[in-house]
Design a protein around this motif. Sequence first.
Motif, short mmCIF file in Angstrom:
data_model
loop_
_atom_site.label_atom_id
_atom_site.label_comp_id
_atom_site.label_asym_id
_atom_site.label_seq_id
_atom_site.Cartn_x
_atom_site.Cartn_y
_atom_site.Cartn_z
N HIS A 58 0.86 -1.20 0.00
CA HIS A 58 0.00 0.00 0.00
C HIS A 58 0.88 1.24 0.00
N ASP A 62 6.09 4.38 5.09
CA ASP A 62 6.96 3.36 5.72
C ASP A 62 7.04 2.09 4.88
N HIS A 63 6.26 2.03 3.79
CA HIS A 63 6.30 0.86 2.91
C HIS A 63 6.84 1.16 1.52
N ASP A 167 -0.54 -3.99 6.06
CA ASP A 167 -1.08 -3.28 7.22
C ASP A 167 -2.58 -3.48 7.18
N HIS A 221 5.35 -5.47 12.12
CA HIS A 221 4.78 -4.12 12.13
C HIS A 221 4.32 -3.81 13.55
ZN LIG Z 1 2.96 0.62 7.95
#
Ligand SMILES: [Zn+2]
Length: 265
Positions: A58, A62-63, A167, A221
């Motif tokens: 997504h 942070d990804h 997530d 995570h």
């Molecule tokens: Zn995340």
Amino acid sequence: MAEVLFLGTGNAFSPPGRMHALALIDGAVLIDSPPTVLPQLRRAGVSPSDIQHLLITHWHADHTFGFPFLLLDREWLAPDRDARKTLSVHTRPGGRERLSKLCEVGFPGSLEDALRERTVWNEDESGILKGTGWSYDRFPVSHTPETDPHGYKLIHESGLTILHCGDSGPCQEIEERARESDVVILEMGVPDFVDSPHHHNPSQVISFSARHPHAMVLVTHNFSRSLDSDSGFEVPELPDEIHQLNDGDSLEIKVDGDLRLIKYR
Ligand SMILES: [Zn+2]
Ligand SMILES: [Zn+2]
């Protein structure tokens, strides 16, 4: 034999002792590219050029914000410039535009050739990860809708199935697929006092594991600090059958399908 190496196990805040969540499969398949993807790969002794496939879950930073760094290293530090390798990027529709824009913002003028000539863009919802023993099936999950959130069901040629939930808070899409998965990689992005549809908290992870006793549940995570850190949220107590991963841990999949979790420390 196959291996999943957890190069990071923290949520977006990178809690003490944890880098952003990042999984590497068989040294060739990356799930996401957090901002610190290069130091995470280097710590594990993996060359960025060895990555063949990148699967994006997504559009949270942070990804994804490590993507320009990943391309930069492959483009400019490859030992032989004629042997620069092609990266297959598997994303939802629009991914090419988003990630190209990120490269243009981060390293203007430096990555156009890499994006055009050495990146294969794939928006298919399922397919084979060529050159590996894996195929994938992408599915929607419950997370910030603006990020077009998805998870990946990863099927090994041996038949073993790993569900990477990206997530996500609890949702029917994960429940259905968990029933037929051997391993579930579940996020635990928030503590118990937070009740969000977009993340699992410890109580929800515990009830998930109880509903799916056949599956090995691996938690990443994580909102909490690592075991050897002394600031930040305390590591929650979870039943023994739930494995809270730490950076550097790995899952070994033997030829006979046996699973072994190897703790880094
Ligand atoms: Zn995340
Ligand atoms: Zn997110």
